[in-house]
Design an enzyme around this catalytic site. Structure first.
Site, PDB file in Angstrom:
ATOM      1  CE  LYS A  36      -0.288  -0.021   5.008  1.00  0.00           C
ATOM      2  NZ  LYS A  36      -0.981  -0.578   6.162  1.00  0.00           N
ATOM      3  NE  ARG A 135      -7.870   0.213  10.260  1.00  0.00           N
ATOM      4  CZ  ARG A 135      -6.594   0.133   9.894  1.00  0.00           C
ATOM      5  NH1 ARG A 135      -5.775   1.156  10.075  1.00  0.00           N
ATOM      6  NH2 ARG A 135      -6.123  -0.962   9.344  1.00  0.00           N
ATOM      7  CE1 TYR A 277      11.359  33.665  -1.314  1.00  0.00           C
ATOM      8  CE2 TYR A 277      10.985  31.372  -0.725  1.00  0.00           C
ATOM      9  CZ  TYR A 277      11.000  32.376  -1.661  1.00  0.00           C
ATOM     10  OH  TYR A 277      10.650  32.086  -2.944  1.00  0.00           O
ATOM     11  CG  MET A 325       7.049  24.665  -4.311  1.00  0.00           C
ATOM     12  SD  MET A 325       6.076  25.485  -5.576  1.00  0.00           S
ATOM     13  CE  MET A 325       5.010  26.521  -4.587  1.00  0.00           C
TER      14      MET A 325
HETATM   15  C1  LIG Z   1      -0.219  -1.600   6.784  1.00  0.00           C
HETATM   16  C2  LIG Z   1      -0.804  -2.843   7.262  1.00  0.00           C
HETATM   17  C3  LIG Z   1       0.013  -3.959   7.512  1.00  0.00           C
HETATM   18  C4  LIG Z   1       1.526  -3.916   7.414  1.00  0.00           C
HETATM   19  O1  LIG Z   1       2.038  -3.198   8.512  1.00  0.00           O
HETATM   20  P1  LIG Z   1       3.625  -3.037   8.733  1.00  0.00           P
HETATM   21  O2  LIG Z   1       3.720  -2.455  10.096  1.00  0.00           O
HETATM   22  O3  LIG Z   1       4.107  -2.083   7.707  1.00  0.00           O
HETATM   23  O4  LIG Z   1       4.228  -4.375   8.596  1.00  0.00           O
HETATM   24  C5  LIG Z   1      -0.616  -5.142   7.877  1.00  0.00           C
HETATM   25  N1  LIG Z   1      -1.958  -5.210   8.009  1.00  0.00           N
HETATM   26  C6  LIG Z   1      -2.765  -4.150   7.803  1.00  0.00           C
HETATM   27  C7  LIG Z   1      -4.245  -4.300   7.963  1.00  0.00           C
HETATM   28  C8  LIG Z   1      -2.224  -2.933   7.435  1.00  0.00           C
HETATM   29  O5  LIG Z   1      -3.027  -1.884   7.232  1.00  0.00           O
END
Ligand SMILES: *Cc1c(COP(=O)(O)O)cnc(C)c1O
Length: 395
Positions: A36, A135, A277, A325
């Site tokens: 992700k 969640r 700046y 920037m």
């Molecule tokens: C991001 C995520 C992981 C991985 O987490 P890490 O700490 O980067 O290993 C695993 N499970 C879920 C549901 C996540 O959102």
């Protein structure tokens, strides 16, 4: 090179990380590689094939968009799993592609059943259970209803996995909460078992859980940050360091990413001049300043004004004045012979020195996640086989 900076991905370090982590997970445990956030900023397009070279055949994404991007570069047999957002209009595509997905409410389960029935195919489902993160996840009170839907659509729904997510396994502060979550997970999967549901993968572990609570590993672990070479927290690192019989003569996790640029311009400024700046920095003597073509637009935060540093000729050069920037400036008065075009390391190793992501802005490992995923997608990612990157001394 038409970009002002570039990101290098170290193939050798990735190979070592994956090997080490797979060994820690144990034989037969599925290494689900979490990609992700554009593979934590490393680039889905570049990272997926590299991980595949090292035996990874299961990737985990957040939404349909990321799945689409992984789909475009992965091998045909590599499996994808979506943990989060799928719009209703996209669910049909996800099922058609054979992509697995989390089901965290009855609504998605019903829609999946309906669509799979229309397509005369089987949707691959990972039932996410609520165990205390609050969640997403199917509540215990909804479990009967969910299993009834599964039962009556058994030709169209394949229960590939059952899972949950822990509420901060990287911190000892959450110890009791994590223990309770594992207890609830055991209890709920016990119910599934009694009803003769036998998912292929039971999974709850992220990097921290896999590295601290071996009992959380089960059939699969969803490994994100650790594969990119970062300990989820200093506690996780310490815990592993103390239990490692070799006491880490060498850290088993190696940062695979470096961020580099080149000096854009050099200027000598007399004593008593304000730089950049405003008036946040004034020279006290004649100062040689290098301008680096990176700014907050590129993910170099304004909060690093007057506090960040980079490496030039293997030496540390401090940011002076405000991060703009598109550029920031560093003091190179103490580094002989710096010229326009010289390599600048923002993250990574040069000579005997390194700048880590955590050491980069705050002394917190949590910043790794945010910093990495904020690296703009437009910065090119370059894959390198680079063995000497690894032994730098941390500044
Ligand atoms: C991001 C995520 C992981 C991985 O987490 P890490 O700490 O980067 O290993 C695993 N499970 C879920 C549901 C996540 O959102």
């Amino acid at each position: 090179m038409i970009h002002s900076s570039w990101i290098e991905i170290n193939k050798t370090a990735l190979r070592k990380n994956i090997r080490y982590l797979q060994k820690r997970l144990g034989n037969g445990v599925k290494f689900a590689s979490v990609i992700k956030g554009n593979a934590y900023g490393h680039g889905i397009k570049e990272f997926v094939p590299l991980a595949e070279e090292n035996g990874i055949d299961f990737f985990v994404v957040f939404d349909t968009n990321e799945a689409l991007r992984a789909e475009a570069v992965k091998k045909p047999d590599t499996q994808l799993l979506i943990m989060g957002m799928i719009n209703d209009e996209e669910l049909g595509w996800v099922i058609e592609k054979g992509i697995s997905f989390f089901v965290f409410d009855l609504d998605r389960l019903q829609k999946a059943a309906m669509l799979a029935r229309q397509q005369k195919t089987r949707a691959r489902i990972h039932l996410e259970l609520e165990t205390g993160l609050h969640r997403t996840g199917i509540e215990e009170a909804e479990l009967d209803a969910a299993l009834a839907i599964m039962r009556s659509n058994s030709r169209y729904l394949e229960l590939e996995g059952v899972c949950t997510h822990l509420a901060g396994a990287e911190s000892i502060t959450n110890y009791m909460r994590i223990q309770e979550q594992m207890r609830v997970f055991e209890k709920l999967t016990g119910i599934l078992k009694k009803r003769r549901f036998s998912p292929k993968y039971r999974h709850i572990a992220c990097s921290a859980a896999a590295l601290i609570y071996p009992q959380s590993i089960m059939d699969m672990a969803r490994i994100g940050i650790a594969q990119y070479g970062y300990w989820p927290s200093m506690e996780t690192k310490m815990n592993n360091l103390l239990s490692d019989e070799n006491k880490f003569t060498r850290d088993p996790l190696q940062r695979i990413l470096s961020w580099k640029s080149r000096v854009m311009s050099i200027k000598k400024v007399p004593a008593g001049s304000f730089v950049s700046y405003g008036n946040s920095f004034m020279t006290t003597k004649e100062t040689k300043i290098a301008t680096i073509p990176i700014g907050y637009f590129h993910g170099y935060r304004r909060s690093l004004s007057n506090t960040g540093h980079v490496l030039i000729h293997g030496s540390k050069a401090n940011v002076i004045g405000a991060v703009n920037m598109n550029v920031f400036q560093v003091n190179v008065s103490h580094i002989p012979g710096v010229q326009k075009g010289d390599e600048v390391v923002i993250i990574g190793t040069q000579g005997k020195s390194s700048i880590t992501v955590a050491g980069f802005s705050e002394l917190s490992n949590q910043v790794n996640y945010e910093f990495l995923t904020r690296l703009p997608e437009t910065i090119p990612r370059i894959v390198k086989e680079n063995k000497q990157e690894i032994n730098g001394v941390q500044l």
